[in-house]
Scaffold this motif. Sequence first.
Motif, PDB file in Angstrom:
ATOM      1  N   GLU A 221      67.797  73.908  53.040  1.00 38.08           N
ATOM      2  CA  GLU A 221      67.384  73.977  51.639  1.00 38.08           C
ATOM      3  C   GLU A 221      67.034  72.606  51.073  1.00 38.08           C
ATOM      4  O   GLU A 221      66.013  72.442  50.392  1.00 38.08           O
ATOM      5  CB  GLU A 221      68.503  74.620  50.815  1.00 38.08           C
ATOM      6  CG  GLU A 221      68.132  74.827  49.367  1.00 38.08           C
ATOM      7  CD  GLU A 221      69.276  75.397  48.555  1.00 38.08           C
ATOM      8  OE1 GLU A 221      70.057  74.593  47.998  1.00 38.08           O
ATOM      9  OE2 GLU A 221      69.390  76.632  48.482  1.00 38.08           O
ATOM     10  N   TYR A 224      63.699  71.494  52.254  1.00 34.23           N
ATOM     11  CA  TYR A 224      62.627  72.251  51.596  1.00 34.23           C
ATOM     12  C   TYR A 224      62.276  71.632  50.249  1.00 34.23           C
ATOM     13  O   TYR A 224      61.098  71.364  49.958  1.00 34.23           O
ATOM     14  CB  TYR A 224      63.060  73.705  51.413  1.00 34.23           C
ATOM     15  CG  TYR A 224      62.118  74.540  50.574  1.00 34.23           C
ATOM     16  CD1 TYR A 224      61.057  75.230  51.157  1.00 34.23           C
ATOM     17  CD2 TYR A 224      62.280  74.649  49.193  1.00 34.23           C
ATOM     18  CE1 TYR A 224      60.186  75.999  50.386  1.00 34.23           C
ATOM     19  CE2 TYR A 224      61.426  75.412  48.415  1.00 34.23           C
ATOM     20  CZ  TYR A 224      60.377  76.080  49.009  1.00 34.23           C
ATOM     21  OH  TYR A 224      59.519  76.829  48.256  1.00 34.23           O
ATOM     22  N   LYS A 228      58.840  69.796  49.134  1.00 34.59           N
ATOM     23  CA  LYS A 228      58.073  70.360  48.033  1.00 34.59           C
ATOM     24  C   LYS A 228      57.771  69.293  46.981  1.00 34.59           C
ATOM     25  O   LYS A 228      56.650  69.230  46.445  1.00 34.59           O
ATOM     26  CB  LYS A 228      58.811  71.534  47.398  1.00 34.59           C
ATOM     27  CG  LYS A 228      57.959  72.281  46.376  1.00 34.59           C
ATOM     28  CD  LYS A 228      58.646  73.520  45.817  1.00 34.59           C
ATOM     29  CE  LYS A 228      59.597  73.184  44.696  1.00 34.59           C
ATOM     30  NZ  LYS A 228      59.950  74.386  43.886  1.00 34.59           N
ATOM     31  N   ASN A 253      55.647  76.742  43.528  1.00 30.62           N
ATOM     32  CA  ASN A 253      56.685  77.725  43.857  1.00 30.62           C
ATOM     33  C   ASN A 253      57.766  77.786  42.775  1.00 30.62           C
ATOM     34  O   ASN A 253      58.946  77.468  43.004  1.00 30.62           O
ATOM     35  CB  ASN A 253      57.299  77.413  45.220  1.00 30.62           C
ATOM     36  CG  ASN A 253      56.307  77.599  46.355  1.00 30.62           C
ATOM     37  OD1 ASN A 253      55.171  78.005  46.141  1.00 30.62           O
ATOM     38  ND2 ASN A 253      56.727  77.284  47.565  1.00 30.62           N
ATOM     39  N   ASP A 256      61.445  79.387  42.940  1.00 33.93           N
ATOM     40  CA  ASP A 256      62.534  78.751  43.694  1.00 33.93           C
ATOM     41  C   ASP A 256      63.744  78.469  42.801  1.00 33.93           C
ATOM     42  O   ASP A 256      63.599  78.093  41.631  1.00 33.93           O
ATOM     43  CB  ASP A 256      62.054  77.425  44.292  1.00 33.93           C
ATOM     44  CG  ASP A 256      61.013  77.615  45.374  1.00 33.93           C
ATOM     45  OD1 ASP A 256      60.851  78.745  45.853  1.00 33.93           O
ATOM     46  OD2 ASP A 256      60.350  76.620  45.725  1.00 33.93           O
ATOM     47  N   VAL A 265      64.059  80.143  48.098  1.00 33.93           N
ATOM     48  CA  VAL A 265      62.921  79.339  48.540  1.00 33.93           C
ATOM     49  C   VAL A 265      61.832  80.269  49.088  1.00 33.93           C
ATOM     50  O   VAL A 265      62.110  81.397  49.497  1.00 33.93           O
ATOM     51  CB  VAL A 265      63.334  78.317  49.623  1.00 33.93           C
ATOM     52  CG1 VAL A 265      64.317  77.311  49.063  1.00 33.93           C
ATOM     53  CG2 VAL A 265      63.928  79.021  50.841  1.00 33.93           C
ATOM     54  N   TYR A 266      60.603  79.777  49.084  1.00 27.45           N
ATOM     55  CA  TYR A 266      59.455  80.575  49.548  1.00 27.45           C
ATOM     56  C   TYR A 266      59.127  80.158  50.983  1.00 27.45           C
ATOM     57  O   TYR A 266      58.389  79.219  51.218  1.00 27.45           O
ATOM     58  CB  TYR A 266      58.267  80.357  48.630  1.00 27.45           C
ATOM     59  CG  TYR A 266      57.043  81.201  48.946  1.00 27.45           C
ATOM     60  CD1 TYR A 266      57.089  82.269  49.842  1.00 27.45           C
ATOM     61  CD2 TYR A 266      55.830  80.927  48.327  1.00 27.45           C
ATOM     62  CE1 TYR A 266      55.970  83.026  50.122  1.00 27.45           C
ATOM     63  CE2 TYR A 266      54.688  81.686  48.593  1.00 27.45           C
ATOM     64  CZ  TYR A 266      54.764  82.726  49.492  1.00 27.45           C
ATOM     65  OH  TYR A 266      53.644  83.483  49.769  1.00 27.45           O
TER      66      TYR A 266
END
Length: 400
Positions: A221, A224, A228, A253, A256, A265-266
Amino acid sequence: MRNTNVEFLAGKPVSEHEVEIVERKGVGHPDSICDAIMERVSIALSREYLSRFGVILHHNIDKAFLVAGGAEVAFGGGRITEPMRLIFGDRATYRYNDEEVPVPEIAVTTARAWIAEHLRFVDPQEHVIYDVQIKPGSPELVDIFHREVPGANDTSAAVGYAPLTPTELIVRQVENLMNSRTFKQEFPEAGEDIKVMGFRHGNRLSLTAAVAFVDRFIEGEAHYFRRKAEMREAVYDFVRKHTTFDEVTLDINTLDVPGRGLGGVYLSVTGTSAESGDSGQIGRGNRVNGVIAVNRPMGTEAAAGKNPVSHVGKIYTIFTHVVAARIHEEVRGIREVYVWMLSQIGAPIDQPKIAAAQIIPAPGARKAAIRRQVLEILERELAALPVLTRELAEGRYPVV
């Protein structure tokens, strides 16, 4: 003389409206996948017909549905549990001069080649089932192809416009950037399924992007959200360098939520939501100029997959945008132009029921001179319409 008309409007260009909304769906969006593959199938069939018979025969591959499959995402890489299903629909010529044309084989081979070329992590053999439901064409529509000047296969309307607004341009450019080869080298976790929504209020621009991250590149996570943030900064810098808006905001996103693990999360296995979350359908993607502009008039036809010889839903949709751009480039004193066309089924495609231009002139512009020049361009371009249809058959005009 053809039935043409020029009208002057008193309004202001869309770029001066207080509110403007523009969307673009990327190459990996399920709707874009349908549009692009069916258009490629039409081009492949046109090439096959020309090679075998010297003419393009009747076909319309403009019905398609991409049924979402199943996937289990995981940090470090998940797996596909159920393949997607791509359904090809509508009509094509299977036999001509007692010779069979392998329409299903052409459709499937073309689709697999497109997927391999554009979707890095979708295996065209393992991840997609191909369901070809293309049937033979009706005799009356088939006969249209054998007339001296092909007749319109439908009574249909189309509209195009020029120029693109700064909002339309930057929305298209942002998606093109994020799906470019150089961007994927820097951010390989950015899947091909990217949607960008632009909202302009006055001279302030707000962009919202949805990006399907590829899970094999994401360790957890925290990784991510760090990637991002880095992605957002790269795109934000690009937007600031390529626009003159007073204020720009960019979000990626927005569903999120930190602290919820995979649920916040995507992520995707293959870089497209079609693997499990979202089905696709032809005609729901970008218009032929590459955007979905809510402030603009739009026709109802899906250009992708329609034949380039007689289907005015394709020919006129692209033609109106091409002609609008040429009018704006060639005629001084035009701030914005819309070109409208209406066909009548069976009538020659170069003899529309109406071809009309609506002009927003610049202050002090000479309307009589503009009218004369625009009418000349409409007549010239309609006379050259067979050239456009040949170029469409070669795939020289993108439809997504």
